[in-house]
Design an enzyme around this catalytic site. Sequence first.
Site, PDB file in Angstrom:
ATOM      1  N   LYS A 271      14.408 -22.020   1.993  1.00  0.00           N
ATOM      2  CA  LYS A 271      15.882 -22.002   1.940  1.00  0.00           C
ATOM      3  C   LYS A 271      16.391 -20.594   1.634  1.00  0.00           C
ATOM      4  O   LYS A 271      17.454 -20.192   2.122  1.00  0.00           O
ATOM      5  CB  LYS A 271      16.386 -22.978   0.879  1.00  0.00           C
ATOM      6  CG  LYS A 271      16.247 -24.434   1.278  1.00  0.00           C
ATOM      7  CD  LYS A 271      17.300 -24.856   2.299  1.00  0.00           C
ATOM      8  CE  LYS A 271      17.200 -26.334   2.607  1.00  0.00           C
ATOM      9  NZ  LYS A 271      18.184 -26.777   3.595  1.00  0.00           N
TER      10      LYS A 271
ATOM     11  N   TYR B 170       9.862 -25.068   0.228  1.00  0.00           N
ATOM     12  CA  TYR B 170      11.274 -25.457   0.286  1.00  0.00           C
ATOM     13  C   TYR B 170      12.153 -24.350  -0.313  1.00  0.00           C
ATOM     14  O   TYR B 170      13.096 -23.885   0.337  1.00  0.00           O
ATOM     15  CB  TYR B 170      11.452 -26.762  -0.484  1.00  0.00           C
ATOM     16  CG  TYR B 170      12.848 -27.325  -0.445  1.00  0.00           C
ATOM     17  CD1 TYR B 170      13.339 -27.958   0.693  1.00  0.00           C
ATOM     18  CD2 TYR B 170      13.678 -27.256  -1.568  1.00  0.00           C
ATOM     19  CE1 TYR B 170      14.623 -28.500   0.720  1.00  0.00           C
ATOM     20  CE2 TYR B 170      14.958 -27.791  -1.550  1.00  0.00           C
ATOM     21  CZ  TYR B 170      15.429 -28.415  -0.410  1.00  0.00           C
ATOM     22  OH  TYR B 170      16.696 -28.939  -0.386  1.00  0.00           O
TER      23      TYR B 170
ATOM     24  N   ARG C 140      19.338 -32.342 -15.090  1.00  0.00           N
ATOM     25  CA  ARG C 140      19.879 -32.165 -13.749  1.00  0.00           C
ATOM     26  C   ARG C 140      21.358 -32.558 -13.813  1.00  0.00           C
ATOM     27  O   ARG C 140      21.790 -33.263 -14.725  1.00  0.00           O
ATOM     28  CB  ARG C 140      19.186 -33.073 -12.713  1.00  0.00           C
ATOM     29  CG  ARG C 140      17.712 -32.757 -12.439  1.00  0.00           C
ATOM     30  CD  ARG C 140      17.508 -31.429 -11.731  1.00  0.00           C
ATOM     31  NE  ARG C 140      16.116 -31.208 -11.353  1.00  0.00           N
ATOM     32  CZ  ARG C 140      15.189 -30.687 -12.158  1.00  0.00           C
ATOM     33  NH1 ARG C 140      15.480 -30.341 -13.397  1.00  0.00           N
ATOM     34  NH2 ARG C 140      13.952 -30.503 -11.703  1.00  0.00           N
TER      35      ARG C 140
ATOM     36  N   GLY D 264       7.104 -36.036 -17.346  1.00  0.00           N
ATOM     37  CA  GLY D 264       7.173 -35.228 -18.564  1.00  0.00           C
ATOM     38  C   GLY D 264       7.771 -36.066 -19.684  1.00  0.00           C
ATOM     39  O   GLY D 264       7.652 -37.303 -19.685  1.00  0.00           O
ATOM     40  N   ASP D 265       8.469 -35.393 -20.623  1.00  0.00           N
ATOM     41  CA  ASP D 265       9.087 -36.158 -21.720  1.00  0.00           C
ATOM     42  C   ASP D 265      10.530 -36.535 -21.393  1.00  0.00           C
ATOM     43  O   ASP D 265      11.230 -37.126 -22.220  1.00  0.00           O
ATOM     44  CB  ASP D 265       9.006 -35.374 -23.038  1.00  0.00           C
ATOM     45  CG  ASP D 265       9.750 -34.050 -22.965  1.00  0.00           C
ATOM     46  OD1 ASP D 265      10.404 -33.779 -21.932  1.00  0.00           O
ATOM     47  OD2 ASP D 265       9.681 -33.270 -23.941  1.00  0.00           O
TER      48      ASP D 265
HETATM   49  P1  NAD Z   1      17.347 -36.086   4.137  1.00  0.00           P
HETATM   50  O1  NAD Z   1      15.872 -35.897   4.085  1.00  0.00           O
HETATM   51  O2  NAD Z   1      17.905 -37.450   3.971  1.00  0.00           O
HETATM   52  O3  NAD Z   1      17.914 -35.541   5.516  1.00  0.00           O
HETATM   53  C1  NAD Z   1      17.338 -34.491   6.244  1.00  0.00           C
HETATM   54  C2  NAD Z   1      17.432 -34.838   7.724  1.00  0.00           C
HETATM   55  O4  NAD Z   1      16.877 -33.764   8.490  1.00  0.00           O
HETATM   56  C3  NAD Z   1      16.645 -36.096   8.090  1.00  0.00           C
HETATM   57  O5  NAD Z   1      17.431 -36.933   8.908  1.00  0.00           O
HETATM   58  C4  NAD Z   1      15.427 -35.553   8.843  1.00  0.00           C
HETATM   59  O6  NAD Z   1      14.890 -36.479   9.761  1.00  0.00           O
HETATM   60  C5  NAD Z   1      16.011 -34.306   9.491  1.00  0.00           C
HETATM   61  N1  NAD Z   1      15.001 -33.283   9.808  1.00  0.00           N
HETATM   62  C6  NAD Z   1      14.049 -32.778   9.002  1.00  0.00           C
HETATM   63  N2  NAD Z   1      13.327 -31.850   9.635  1.00  0.00           N
HETATM   64  C7  NAD Z   1      13.849 -31.750  10.906  1.00  0.00           C
HETATM   65  C8  NAD Z   1      13.519 -30.986  12.047  1.00  0.00           C
HETATM   66  N3  NAD Z   1      12.503 -30.113  12.027  1.00  0.00           N
HETATM   67  N4  NAD Z   1      14.255 -31.152  13.180  1.00  0.00           N
HETATM   68  C9  NAD Z   1      15.280 -32.051  13.215  1.00  0.00           C
HETATM   69  N5  NAD Z   1      15.633 -32.814  12.150  1.00  0.00           N
HETATM   70  C10 NAD Z   1      14.922 -32.670  11.008  1.00  0.00           C
HETATM   71  O7  NAD Z   1      17.948 -35.091   3.082  1.00  0.00           O
HETATM   72  P2  NAD Z   1      19.429 -34.928   2.532  1.00  0.00           P
HETATM   73  O8  NAD Z   1      19.400 -35.256   1.099  1.00  0.00           O
HETATM   74  O9  NAD Z   1      20.401 -35.593   3.420  1.00  0.00           O
HETATM   75  O10 NAD Z   1      19.597 -33.347   2.656  1.00  0.00           O
HETATM   76  C11 NAD Z   1      20.296 -32.750   3.736  1.00  0.00           C
HETATM   77  C12 NAD Z   1      20.316 -31.233   3.550  1.00  0.00           C
HETATM   78  O11 NAD Z   1      20.936 -30.899   2.311  1.00  0.00           O
HETATM   79  C13 NAD Z   1      18.929 -30.588   3.541  1.00  0.00           C
HETATM   80  O12 NAD Z   1      18.983 -29.374   4.235  1.00  0.00           O
HETATM   81  C14 NAD Z   1      18.672 -30.349   2.068  1.00  0.00           C
HETATM   82  O13 NAD Z   1      17.812 -29.258   1.875  1.00  0.00           O
HETATM   83  C15 NAD Z   1      20.079 -30.071   1.553  1.00  0.00           C
HETATM   84  N6  NAD Z   1      20.188 -30.368   0.116  1.00  0.00           N
HETATM   85  C16 NAD Z   1      20.164 -31.681  -0.324  1.00  0.00           C
HETATM   86  C17 NAD Z   1      20.233 -31.937  -1.687  1.00  0.00           C
HETATM   87  C18 NAD Z   1      20.236 -33.344  -2.224  1.00  0.00           C
HETATM   88  O14 NAD Z   1      20.259 -33.522  -3.446  1.00  0.00           O
HETATM   89  N7  NAD Z   1      20.242 -34.374  -1.415  1.00  0.00           N
HETATM   90  C19 NAD Z   1      20.293 -30.883  -2.598  1.00  0.00           C
HETATM   91  C20 NAD Z   1      20.272 -29.585  -2.110  1.00  0.00           C
HETATM   92  C21 NAD Z   1      20.238 -29.338  -0.748  1.00  0.00           C
HETATM   93  N1  UDP Z   2      11.682 -37.283 -11.841  1.00  0.00           N
HETATM   94  C1  UDP Z   2      11.285 -38.293 -12.729  1.00  0.00           C
HETATM   95  N2  UDP Z   2      10.869 -39.476 -12.207  1.00  0.00           N
HETATM   96  C2  UDP Z   2      10.835 -39.734 -10.877  1.00  0.00           C
HETATM   97  C3  UDP Z   2      11.256 -38.711  -9.973  1.00  0.00           C
HETATM   98  C4  UDP Z   2      11.675 -37.496 -10.496  1.00  0.00           C
HETATM   99  O1  UDP Z   2      11.305 -38.102 -13.943  1.00  0.00           O
HETATM  100  O2  UDP Z   2      10.440 -40.848 -10.496  1.00  0.00           O
HETATM  101  C5  UDP Z   2      12.164 -36.018 -12.410  1.00  0.00           C
HETATM  102  C6  UDP Z   2      11.571 -34.765 -11.765  1.00  0.00           C
HETATM  103  O3  UDP Z   2      10.374 -34.391 -12.411  1.00  0.00           O
HETATM  104  C7  UDP Z   2      12.694 -33.758 -11.989  1.00  0.00           C
HETATM  105  C8  UDP Z   2      13.966 -34.603 -11.929  1.00  0.00           C
HETATM  106  O4  UDP Z   2      13.551 -35.944 -12.146  1.00  0.00           O
HETATM  107  O5  UDP Z   2      12.599 -33.197 -13.273  1.00  0.00           O
HETATM  108  C9  UDP Z   2      14.697 -34.513 -10.610  1.00  0.00           C
HETATM  109  O6  UDP Z   2      13.761 -34.749  -9.576  1.00  0.00           O
HETATM  110  P1  UDP Z   2      14.164 -34.868  -8.046  1.00  0.00           P
HETATM  111  O7  UDP Z   2      12.894 -34.942  -7.264  1.00  0.00           O
HETATM  112  O8  UDP Z   2      15.165 -35.953  -7.888  1.00  0.00           O
HETATM  113  O9  UDP Z   2      14.943 -33.514  -7.728  1.00  0.00           O
HETATM  114  P2  UDP Z   2      14.594 -31.964  -7.979  1.00  0.00           P
HETATM  115  O10 UDP Z   2      13.421 -31.834  -8.906  1.00  0.00           O
HETATM  116  O11 UDP Z   2      14.305 -31.429  -6.630  1.00  0.00           O
HETATM  117  O12 UDP Z   2      15.825 -31.452  -8.597  1.00  0.00           O
END
Ligand code: NAD
Ligand code: UDP
Length: 317
Positions: free
Chosen positions: A147, A143, A209, A203-204
């Site tokens: 990205k 991932y 975030r 973890g602890d």
């Molecule tokens: P999500 O998983 O709900 O949505 C992703 C969507 O993309 C889904 O509908 C999935 O079916 C579709 N998808 C995945 N692979 C595909 C493919 N190969 N072809 C067509 N469709 C595909 O996630 P989200 O939280 O809505 O995230 C949307 C975007 O924002 C992502 O690119 C993610 O990396 C980015 N983003 C999200 C967060 C967050 O906290 N939610 C943070 C940083 C970046």
């Molecule tokens: N996390 C947690 N319990 C859960 C899911 C996640 O403590 O049930 C923690 C995880 O280890 C991370 C933080 O919460 O430190 C955020 O996790 P998330 O998967 O939401 O996002 P990302 O790590 O991608 O920022």
Amino acid sequence: MKILVTGGAGFIGSHLIDRLMKEGNEVICLDNFYTGNKRNIVHWLDNHYFELIRHDIVKPILLEVDQVYHLACPASPVHYQFNPIKTVKTNVVGTLNMLGLAKRVKARFLLASTSEVYGDPEVHPQPEEYQGNVNCIGIRSCYDEGKRMAETLSFDYYRENQVDIRVARIFNTYGPRMLENDGRVVSNFISQALRGNPLTVYGDGSQTRSFCYVSDLVDGLIRLMNSDYVGPVNLGNPDEYTILQLAKTIQDLVNPTAQLSFKPLPEDDPRKRKPDITKAKTILNWQPAINLEEGLKLTIEDFRKRIEDSQIATQVH
Ligand code: NAD
Ligand code: UDP
């Protein structure tokens, strides 16, 4: 305008489509339904200005549009680690295909990148100039590096082919429509608290975030798309919480007697994360308006309703 939203049936994509449709645009939603769901966009299916295409972006597609919001990619570690090679293909081949589409029809292209490009950051808070501390061989790399490559491709299409790109680096975002089994911390804690299960703290719980409510994030994406600034721009809420603080807040809002259950910290879990949003503030005149407690209340209501509906459906069957 005619606008393509890849990943439009997902969490953020579906909220973005709601805004774009309400503003009078024509929207094409492209999704392979890996983590997305028709339920998220079902309310637009009868609208003549909305089109849903089931398609995997790893395969090319020809469409005529003015703007592309490129969001297709699973965002939760649980889902992007399920098939890491597919995650790389989606980010690299998929992004290449969508940039190719934008180039052919001269559409403006916004990439939904992520704070994960900073990895486990050694600079805090993270400004866009920080180049990151990413492990390229770990379980999050499909991932994070995917990205990073998507950003690289976007900037190469910009320099070589004059594609009109915008790059948003999105920080942890939450809100209604997150999947109950999404695996991210906010959705896990809320569904655990509502179902009377212990909240699983990895973890602890001292890792931090910064959580942005989805309507704020969508507003930032639309502002960036319609600005003259290429990016990258951090979009996130700079209010930083430890995971333990988040657990306590959700306990207080849902179920003060809910237990905490401590689990091992996943590999390469970033210790802290908080956006420096100076650029978004000055260039886009954007900053989040919804604080954590307000946003959690709205999210909890949505989860409560969905859990109740699924329980009624189970009883009927
Ligand atoms: P999500 O998983 O709900 O949505 C992703 C969507 O993309 C889904 O509908 C999935 O079916 C579709 N998808 C995945 N692979 C595909 C493919 N190969 N072809 C067509 N469709 C595909 O996630 P989200 O939280 O809505 O995230 C949307 C975007 O924002 C992502 O690119 C993610 O990396 C980015 N983003 C999200 C967060 C967050 O906290 N939610 C943070 C940083 C970046
Ligand atoms: N996390 C947690 N319990 C859960 C899911 C996640 O403590 O049930 C923690 C995880 O280890 C991370 C933080 O919460 O430190 C955020 O996790 P998330 O998967 O939401 O996002 P990302 O790590 O991608 O920022």
